[in-house]
Write an enzyme that holds these catalytic residues in place. Sequence first.
Site, PDB file in Angstrom:
ATOM      1  N   HIS A 121       0.074   3.458   0.190  1.00  0.00           N
ATOM      2  CA  HIS A 121      -2.031   3.619   0.900  1.00  0.00           C
ATOM      3  C   HIS A 121      -1.868   3.644   2.375  1.00  0.00           C
ATOM      4  CE1 HIS A 121      -5.089   1.977  -0.738  1.00  0.00           C
ATOM      5  NE2 HIS A 121      -4.556   2.286  -1.737  1.00  0.00           N
ATOM      6  N   ASP A 198       3.385  -4.851   1.845  1.00  0.00           N
ATOM      7  CA  ASP A 198       2.146  -4.261   0.841  1.00  0.00           C
ATOM      8  C   ASP A 198       2.043  -4.525  -0.674  1.00  0.00           C
ATOM      9  OD1 ASP A 198       0.158  -3.430  -0.505  1.00  0.00           O
ATOM     10  OD2 ASP A 198       0.131  -1.742   0.513  1.00  0.00           O
ATOM     11  N   GLN A 201       1.384  -3.454  -5.007  1.00  0.00           N
ATOM     12  CA  GLN A 201       1.535  -3.111  -6.568  1.00  0.00           C
ATOM     13  C   GLN A 201       3.464  -4.327  -6.890  1.00  0.00           C
ATOM     14  OE1 GLN A 201       0.451  -1.055  -8.495  1.00  0.00           O
ATOM     15  NE2 GLN A 201      -0.662  -0.240  -7.116  1.00  0.00           N
ATOM     16  N   LYS A 224      -5.512  -6.246  -9.251  1.00  0.00           N
ATOM     17  CA  LYS A 224      -4.866  -5.178 -10.128  1.00  0.00           C
ATOM     18  C   LYS A 224      -3.441  -6.460 -11.166  1.00  0.00           C
ATOM     19  CE  LYS A 224      -4.340  -2.418  -6.044  1.00  0.00           C
ATOM     20  NZ  LYS A 224      -4.933  -1.040  -7.124  1.00  0.00           N
ATOM     21  N   CYS A 364      -5.451   7.774  -2.788  1.00  0.00           N
ATOM     22  CA  CYS A 364      -5.184   6.971  -1.694  1.00  0.00           C
ATOM     23  C   CYS A 364      -3.351   7.482  -0.320  1.00  0.00           C
ATOM     24  CB  CYS A 364      -5.130   5.739  -1.245  1.00  0.00           C
ATOM     25  SG  CYS A 364      -7.006   5.915  -2.349  1.00  0.00           S
TER      26      CYS A 364
END
Length: 410
Positions: A121, A198, A201, A224, A364
């Site tokens: 991303h 990261d 998700q 999220k 992104c």
Amino acid sequence: MNVQEIRKDFPILEETVNGHPLVYLDSAATSQKPRQVIEVLQKYYEHDNSNVHRGVHTLGSRATEAYELAREKVARFIRAKSAEQVVFTRGTTESLNMVAYGYARQQLKEGDEIVLTPSEHHSNLIPWQQVARTTGAVLKYIPLQPDGTLAMEDVKTAITPATKLVAMAHVSNVLGTIHPVREIAALAHEVGAIMVVDGAQSVPHMPVDVQDLGCDFLAFSGHKMCGPTGVGVLYGKRELLDVMEPTYFGGEMIDIVELHSATWKDTPYKFEGGTPIIAGAIGLGAAVDYLSSIGMEEIRSHDQKLVAYALERLSDMPGLSIYGPKSGVNRGGLVTFNLDGVHPHDVSTVLDAEGIAIRAGHHCAQPLMRWLNVGSTARASFYLYNTESDIDALFHGLQSAKEFFQHAIG
Ligand code: PMP
């Protein structure tokens, strides 16, 4: 896990959109919020609202207690050794920028290598480009396999004694690939590099244990994972947070201020300059309670079932290309695709007319779009409140889109 009961917790799922019941398939962009989180936010503002760590009045103490309790809840959720390793930020983007600015820019020098993947991303890519620009460090990319996964031999080749930092998404927001970050962190540590994950998700969708992963930093966003927008987390190993410089200077983060100099508080407060994200953090604490009450293992297996069902239903549709691994086993709960000859924005518009919300665009991840040889894609992403019938609705919606555009094109 009783999805029909879970759905009752999410007031927004009662909405109708363009005359159809809402089918929300865009949770990778942002999740919906359960009543349990909305009520905690409302209660905070109605009963406890005050600034934290400042006044000695009752509301100030209540707000401070609730804010610090949220930090403890988040720490337990990701199995951090201590709550002091949890820094509240605005989200994944800010967390990663803080590591780039406050750690990497200070610690890296010319010729040092930063290892990334081409599927990152932008928020786990551009901060490292900026570090490279200002320090002379070099970006190195681990090539992707045709299905978007990483081959361990390539990872081993990319990580060398010159590597100082490895950064990658735990789960790709486009391909759904789950990267073996534990093994990669171990390889990074062998050469003395740090591992930045990261988790935007992954943390919302599966059990994440920072000690088991061995990552040095982990970034994720509250919005999220059933929490409010405007709050996220940076987890870091204590010794790294201690050497990392703050990004924001001002109130609350200081120890002693003179006219020409100042000293900082300890971690995590030195990173939380100004009035912190009080309600956001408390809301995130409520989200963590909510997800924990359902169980992250259950949420993960529900996602897996939905993605396997979606792959099965969609893979037979003529003219539909699906990106990423073809099996639902080692995959996050999302499916990215394109319909031949139809722009993803048009696909999304036709689906929206039927009340179905998906994401269309470059997500992104422009370098990844180039690697896929497409300008943009459509993406359907799932969460604990989705059902197989949402995927059936998507399937029928895509069939209508196909027919509509076949007629339109003639
Ligand atoms: N990384 C990944 C993998 C993401 O999916 C996202 C959100 N789309 C981000 C980073 C950025 O998160 P935020 O916009 O909440 O900062």
